[in-house]
Design a protein around this motif. Structure first.
Motif, PDB file in Angstrom:
ATOM      1  N   GLU A   1      92.472 -90.031 -10.549  1.00 53.64           N
ATOM      2  CA  GLU A   1      92.557 -88.797 -11.510  1.00 53.64           C
ATOM      3  C   GLU A   1      92.237 -88.094 -11.786  1.00 53.64           C
ATOM      4  OE1 GLU A   1      93.895 -93.333 -12.357  1.00 53.64           O
ATOM      5  OE2 GLU A   1      92.504 -92.486 -12.949  1.00 53.64           O
TER       6      GLU A   1
ATOM      7  N   CYS B   1      95.189 -87.783  -7.145  1.00 50.25           N
ATOM      8  CA  CYS B   1      94.676 -88.848  -7.746  1.00 50.25           C
ATOM      9  C   CYS B   1      94.336 -88.201  -6.215  1.00 50.25           C
ATOM     10  CB  CYS B   1      96.202 -90.282  -7.685  1.00 50.25           C
ATOM     11  SG  CYS B   1      94.574 -91.339  -7.170  1.00 50.25           S
TER      12      CYS B   1
ATOM     13  N   TRP C   1     102.367 -94.240  -9.232  1.00 44.91           N
ATOM     14  CA  TRP C   1     102.011 -93.981 -10.565  1.00 44.91           C
ATOM     15  C   TRP C   1     102.501 -94.937 -11.782  1.00 44.91           C
ATOM     16  CZ3 TRP C   1      98.134 -90.549 -11.376  1.00 44.91           C
ATOM     17  CH2 TRP C   1      97.965 -89.196 -10.904  1.00 44.91           C
TER      18      TRP C   1
ATOM     19  N   CYS D   1      97.120 -93.974 -11.488  1.00 42.89           N
ATOM     20  CA  CYS D   1      97.321 -94.184 -10.445  1.00 42.89           C
ATOM     21  C   CYS D   1      96.760 -95.008  -9.153  1.00 42.89           C
ATOM     22  CB  CYS D   1      97.160 -92.764  -8.977  1.00 42.89           C
ATOM     23  SG  CYS D   1      95.869 -92.997  -8.505  1.00 42.89           S
TER      24      CYS D   1
END
Length: 126
Positions: A6, A22, A36, A96
């Motif tokens: 990320e 990400c 997320w 993520c």
């Protein structure tokens, strides 16, 4: 090995915007739903939004609906989170995650995701 990295977190004033990215490697990105999540110390990790493998489904938590937008670029193996109208309560570590799930709608339980990034801090000042 699978890596999710990320970037894009930081400090922003209330009402401002940030865009998280990400970047995924080591997996067939287009075969994964992406999510997320965010977590505040002492609280459970919570679903923010997800995007199906096809990109056709993008559910959002009620707390971010209308302010956040998730998107994916399969050519770049990257998923994005555009965050607008940020509020102090959005302050958290954002993660993520990748879920090898080919259903029509991405799942919203963190325990169902296979791979995770290291997280990026988002801090919104009032």
């Amino acid at each position: 090995q699978v890596q999710l990295v990320e970037s894009g977190g930081g400090l922003v004033q209330a009402g401002g915007s940030l865009r998280l990215s990400c970047a995924a490697s080591g997996l067939t990105f287009s075969s994964y739903a992406m999510g997320w999540f965010r977590q505040v110390p002492g609280k459970e990790r919570e679903f923010v939004t997800g995007i199906s493998w096809s990109g056709g489904s993008t559910p959002y938590a009620d707390s971010v609906k209308g302010r956040f937008t998730i998107s994916r670029d399969n050519a770049k193996n990257t998923v994005y989170l555009q965050m607008n109208s940020l509020k102090p309560e959005d302050t958290a570590i954002y993660y993520c995650a990748a879920d090898r799930y080919l259903g029509a709608r991405p799942r919203d339980s963190w325990g169902q995701y296979d791979y995770w990034g290291q997280g990026t801090q988002v801090t919104v000042s009032s």
